[in-house]
Scaffold this active site. Structure first.
Site, PDB file in Angstrom:
ATOM      1  N   LYS A 203      -3.884   4.837  -7.394  1.00 36.52           N
ATOM      2  CA  LYS A 203      -3.039   5.810  -8.081  1.00 36.52           C
ATOM      3  C   LYS A 203      -2.395   6.667  -6.985  1.00 36.52           C
ATOM      4  O   LYS A 203      -3.065   7.078  -6.045  1.00 36.52           O
ATOM      5  CB  LYS A 203      -3.923   6.679  -8.986  1.00 36.52           C
ATOM      6  CG  LYS A 203      -3.183   7.801  -9.672  1.00 36.52           C
ATOM      7  CD  LYS A 203      -2.533   7.312 -10.944  1.00 36.52           C
ATOM      8  CE  LYS A 203      -1.692   8.418 -11.573  1.00 36.52           C
ATOM      9  NZ  LYS A 203      -0.773   7.872 -12.586  1.00 36.52           N
ATOM     10  N   TYR A 204      -1.091   6.919  -7.104  1.00 34.43           N
ATOM     11  CA  TYR A 204      -0.452   7.805  -6.132  1.00 34.43           C
ATOM     12  C   TYR A 204      -0.688   9.242  -6.583  1.00 34.43           C
ATOM     13  O   TYR A 204      -0.283   9.637  -7.675  1.00 34.43           O
ATOM     14  CB  TYR A 204       1.044   7.490  -6.030  1.00 34.43           C
ATOM     15  CG  TYR A 204       1.750   8.396  -5.046  1.00 34.43           C
ATOM     16  CD1 TYR A 204       1.517   8.271  -3.679  1.00 34.43           C
ATOM     17  CD2 TYR A 204       2.625   9.392  -5.481  1.00 34.43           C
ATOM     18  CE1 TYR A 204       2.126   9.111  -2.769  1.00 34.43           C
ATOM     19  CE2 TYR A 204       3.244  10.235  -4.575  1.00 34.43           C
ATOM     20  CZ  TYR A 204       2.994  10.092  -3.220  1.00 34.43           C
ATOM     21  OH  TYR A 204       3.591  10.933  -2.330  1.00 34.43           O
ATOM     22  N   ARG A 294     -13.835   5.561  14.832  1.00 32.37           N
ATOM     23  CA  ARG A 294     -13.520   5.908  16.233  1.00 32.37           C
ATOM     24  C   ARG A 294     -13.369   7.402  16.321  1.00 32.37           C
ATOM     25  O   ARG A 294     -13.435   8.091  15.314  1.00 32.37           O
ATOM     26  CB  ARG A 294     -12.196   5.251  16.612  1.00 32.37           C
ATOM     27  CG  ARG A 294     -11.117   5.681  15.603  1.00 32.37           C
ATOM     28  CD  ARG A 294      -9.745   5.236  15.960  1.00 32.37           C
ATOM     29  NE  ARG A 294      -8.851   5.349  14.815  1.00 32.37           N
ATOM     30  CZ  ARG A 294      -8.159   6.430  14.499  1.00 32.37           C
ATOM     31  NH1 ARG A 294      -8.269   7.520  15.233  1.00 32.37           N
ATOM     32  NH2 ARG A 294      -7.377   6.440  13.441  1.00 32.37           N
TER      33      ARG A 294
HETATM   34  P1  ADP Z   1      -3.985   5.164   7.338  1.00 33.39           P
HETATM   35  O1  ADP Z   1      -5.012   4.079   7.453  1.00 33.39           O
HETATM   36  O2  ADP Z   1      -2.644   4.717   7.741  1.00 33.39           O
HETATM   37  O3  ADP Z   1      -4.436   6.429   7.971  1.00 33.39           O
HETATM   38  P2  ADP Z   1      -4.632   6.339   4.740  1.00 33.39           P
HETATM   39  O4  ADP Z   1      -5.163   5.497   3.660  1.00 33.39           O
HETATM   40  O5  ADP Z   1      -5.613   7.168   5.482  1.00 33.39           O
HETATM   41  O6  ADP Z   1      -3.860   5.429   5.770  1.00 33.39           O
HETATM   42  O7  ADP Z   1      -3.465   7.258   4.172  1.00 33.39           O
HETATM   43  C1  ADP Z   1      -2.643   7.978   5.049  1.00 33.39           C
HETATM   44  C2  ADP Z   1      -1.887   9.042   4.291  1.00 33.39           C
HETATM   45  O8  ADP Z   1      -1.108   8.474   3.232  1.00 33.39           O
HETATM   46  C3  ADP Z   1      -2.746  10.087   3.604  1.00 33.39           C
HETATM   47  O9  ADP Z   1      -3.135  11.123   4.475  1.00 33.39           O
HETATM   48  C4  ADP Z   1      -1.820  10.574   2.503  1.00 33.39           C
HETATM   49  O10 ADP Z   1      -0.866  11.484   2.998  1.00 33.39           O
HETATM   50  C5  ADP Z   1      -1.117   9.305   2.093  1.00 33.39           C
HETATM   51  N1  ADP Z   1      -1.829   8.651   0.985  1.00 33.39           N
HETATM   52  C6  ADP Z   1      -2.738   7.670   1.089  1.00 33.39           C
HETATM   53  N2  ADP Z   1      -3.225   7.303  -0.111  1.00 33.39           N
HETATM   54  C7  ADP Z   1      -2.613   8.075  -1.020  1.00 33.39           C
HETATM   55  C8  ADP Z   1      -2.669   8.186  -2.457  1.00 33.39           C
HETATM   56  N3  ADP Z   1      -3.468   7.412  -3.189  1.00 33.39           N
HETATM   57  N4  ADP Z   1      -1.879   9.116  -3.051  1.00 33.39           N
HETATM   58  C9  ADP Z   1      -1.068   9.901  -2.330  1.00 33.39           C
HETATM   59  N5  ADP Z   1      -0.958   9.838  -0.998  1.00 33.39           N
HETATM   60  C10 ADP Z   1      -1.707   8.928  -0.331  1.00 33.39           C
HETATM   61  P1  ADP Z   2      -6.133   9.911  13.629  1.00 32.15           P
HETATM   62  O1  ADP Z   2      -6.588   9.078  12.459  1.00 32.15           O
HETATM   63  O2  ADP Z   2      -7.032   9.956  14.786  1.00 32.15           O
HETATM   64  O3  ADP Z   2      -5.640  11.216  13.196  1.00 32.15           O
HETATM   65  P2  ADP Z   2      -3.699   8.436  13.837  1.00 32.15           P
HETATM   66  O4  ADP Z   2      -3.771   7.894  12.468  1.00 32.15           O
HETATM   67  O5  ADP Z   2      -2.568   9.284  14.243  1.00 32.15           O
HETATM   68  O6  ADP Z   2      -4.987   9.162  14.264  1.00 32.15           O
HETATM   69  O7  ADP Z   2      -3.828   7.230  14.839  1.00 32.15           O
HETATM   70  C1  ADP Z   2      -4.279   7.442  16.159  1.00 32.15           C
HETATM   71  C2  ADP Z   2      -3.536   6.569  17.090  1.00 32.15           C
HETATM   72  O8  ADP Z   2      -3.818   5.227  16.821  1.00 32.15           O
HETATM   73  C3  ADP Z   2      -2.043   6.730  17.006  1.00 32.15           C
HETATM   74  O9  ADP Z   2      -1.586   6.629  18.311  1.00 32.15           O
HETATM   75  C4  ADP Z   2      -1.623   5.539  16.161  1.00 32.15           C
HETATM   76  O10 ADP Z   2      -0.326   5.121  16.521  1.00 32.15           O
HETATM   77  C5  ADP Z   2      -2.648   4.518  16.518  1.00 32.15           C
HETATM   78  N1  ADP Z   2      -3.038   3.626  15.439  1.00 32.15           N
HETATM   79  C6  ADP Z   2      -3.812   3.921  14.387  1.00 32.15           C
HETATM   80  N2  ADP Z   2      -4.027   2.843  13.623  1.00 32.15           N
HETATM   81  C7  ADP Z   2      -3.370   1.839  14.215  1.00 32.15           C
HETATM   82  C8  ADP Z   2      -3.209   0.458  13.918  1.00 32.15           C
HETATM   83  N3  ADP Z   2      -3.774  -0.131  12.867  1.00 32.15           N
HETATM   84  N4  ADP Z   2      -2.459  -0.280  14.738  1.00 32.15           N
HETATM   85  C9  ADP Z   2      -1.892   0.276  15.805  1.00 32.15           C
HETATM   86  N5  ADP Z   2      -2.017   1.557  16.146  1.00 32.15           N
HETATM   87  C10 ADP Z   2      -2.737   2.335  15.362  1.00 32.15           C
END
Ligand code: ADP
Ligand code: ADP
Ligand code: MG
Length: 445
Positions: A203-204, A294
């Site tokens: 769900k968004y 990590r």
């Molecule tokens: P990533 O692995 O790229 O960090 P996340 O699943 O942690 O992805 O989601 C990254 C960001 O995307 C969240 O911090 C939020 O801003 C947005 N997001 C992710 N899931 C949802 C959701 N179900 N509804 C609204 N925003 C979302």
């Molecule tokens: P954090 O979750 O530590 O806040 P970010 O989501 O910003 O960090 O990701 C940390 C670093 O790792 C960034 O430089 C991002 O570009 C890189 N990164 C995260 N997930 C991936 C991925 N699946 N593939 C490539 N780079 C990634």
């Protein structure tokens, strides 16, 4: 206490410098690795030894597993710290280290695999009693299954790559007419970006806060959490500003977040350092989002309010030491806020690599700058644009903001564009000051 004699850091930039500093304070020798273009980098200068591992392209250097393992072998390093990004969440790399008799500083390969399979992580934690965002039970392979899931949860939904990370591989779908196309593109994009086309549906949540909990776990199964961080100030799902503690959380909600995080870590038999990311919606419902296996970019705000050095903890835990404290020993003091400073245009956020011809870092009470930048350094275009992290801490949030403002005004980086002017605007906005914002902060800004 048992500690490594020598550690290789399989990373670059500010996080490599951060890890070298922690090692040196613990009396551990360090080996830097670098690509051709990073020859004059700060992490290379600060490490005791340095090994070139390939050309500028990350695939041939910082992601080159055989080259990095060889570098550890020829320098006789006992362990590898992967930092964040690059190989930090690559279970094959962790296994390759183990096979070569080198300790991977991080959780077990099994934990890493689960962190990289977000659909399965949801499924498992839901079973263990951690609430997840309403959505699919695991992966969604075809459009028919997608329709079935959405029938239950309703629009809008977000289609996410199971192997996604770094804010990429997500697609918001507002209505049925968009679904088929969005679903197919999401699968294709997931395959292109992460090598696997597995997607899942949530769900968004339109008004949400991103709140995550830092955890530490030893090999005996002891787990503690170091409280939460609010990372709601984002652009395109990427974090820009983070703070600890999260503003305006009720003690009850805070306690619940900590309990869910510890529960998740225990259920997964987690080891070393990790973060459990949650969504908190406008009704204060908590939903598990993902686990990051990590150290995170924003770890310094937690260090600032707990006095615990998270990188040193990673090193101690990976050397086989037990946690030295229980949950009740962890005390939280004051407030800390971090700004990610990127080599990007502050209006358009397009990358702005190049030569830094003048640099002045802010300092004074309560200010920490983590960076590998120096005057005369050329920011390469090949890697992430994060070049510095500015962390302000003070007894209260209000004072931390005043200090952050002061430090942002002192900060000078010339020759390239940076996001410092963007941060100066944010910290002056009413919305930011109020502490009452969601991940849509920039849309209303
Ligand atoms: P990533 O692995 O790229 O960090 P996340 O699943 O942690 O992805 O989601 C990254 C960001 O995307 C969240 O911090 C939020 O801003 C947005 N997001 C992710 N899931 C949802 C959701 N179900 N509804 C609204 N925003 C979302
Ligand atoms: P954090 O979750 O530590 O806040 P970010 O989501 O910003 O960090 O990701 C940390 C670093 O790792 C960034 O430089 C991002 O570009 C890189 N990164 C995260 N997930 C991936 C991925 N699946 N593939 C490539 N780079 C990634
Ligand atoms: Mg995330």
């Amino acid at each position: 206490m048992k500690l490594f004699r020598k550690v290789l850091i399989a990373n670059r930039g500010e996080i490599a410098v951060r890890i070298i500093r922690a090692c040196h304070e613990l009396g551990i020798k360090t080996v830097a690795v670098y690509s051709d273009i990073d020859r004059d980098s700060m992490h290379v200068r600060l490490a005791d030894e340095a090994v070139c591992i390939g050309p500028a392209s990350a695939h041939q250097s910082y992601l080159n597993i055989p080259s990095i393992i060889s570098a550890a072998e020829i320098t006789d390093a006992e362990a590898i710290h992967p930092g964040y990004g690059f190989l930090s969440e690559n279970s094959q790399f962790a296994e390759a280290c183990n096979r070569s008799g080198i300790i991977f500083i991080g959780p077990r390969p099994e934990n890493i695999r689960l962190g990289g399979d977000k659909a399965r992580a949801r499924q498992i934690l839901k079973k263990k009693g951690v609430p997840v965002v309403p959505g699919s039970d695991g992966a969604v392979d075809d459009i028919e299954k997608a329709r079935k899931v959405i029938k239950k949860i309703g629009y809008p939904v977000i289609i996410k790559a199971s192997a996604g990370g770094g804010g990429r591989g997500m697609r918001i779908v507002e209505r049925e007419e968009e679904l088929e196309r969005a679903f197919n593109t999401a699968q294709k994009e997931a395959h292109a970006a992460f090598g696997r086309d597995t997607v899942y549906i949530e769900k968004y949540i339109t008004r949400m806060r991103h709140i995550e909990v830092q955890i530490l776990a030893d090999h005996k199964g002891h787990v503690v959490h170091l409280g939460e961080r609010d990372c709601s100030i984002q652009r395109r799902h990427q974090k820009l500003i983070e703070e600890a503690p999260a503003p305006g959380l009720s003690p009850k909600l805070r306690k619940k977040l900590g309990e869910y995080a510890v529960k998740a870590a225990k259920a997964l038999r987690y080891r070393n350092v990790g973060t459990i990311e949650f969504i908190v919606d406008s009704e204060d419902n908590i939903y598990f989002m993902e686990i990051n296996t990590r150290v995170q970019v924003e770890h310094p705000v937690t260090e600032a309010i707990t006095g615990i050095d998270i990188i040193k903890e990673q090193l101690k835990l990976a050397s086989g030491n037990e946690l030295q404290y229980r949950q009740s020993d962890i005390k939280f003091t004051g407030h800390a806020i971090e700004c990610r400073i990127n080599a990007e245009d502050p209006e358009t956020f397009t990358p702005s690599p190049g030569l830094i011809d003048f640099l002045y870092l802010p300092g004074g009470p309560g200010i920490r700058v983590d960076t590998a930048a120096y005057c005369g350094w050329t920011v390469p275009s090949h890697y992430d644009s994060l070049i510095a992290k500015l962390i302000a801490r003070a007894p209260t949030r209000q004072e931390a903001i005043i200090r952050l403002k002061r430090a942002l005004d002192e900060f000078v980086i010339e020759g390239i564009k940076t996001t410092i002017p963007f941060h100066r605007r944010v910290v002056r906005s009413e919305k930011f000051l109020s502490g009452n914002f969601t991940t849509r902060f920039l849309e209303d800004f």
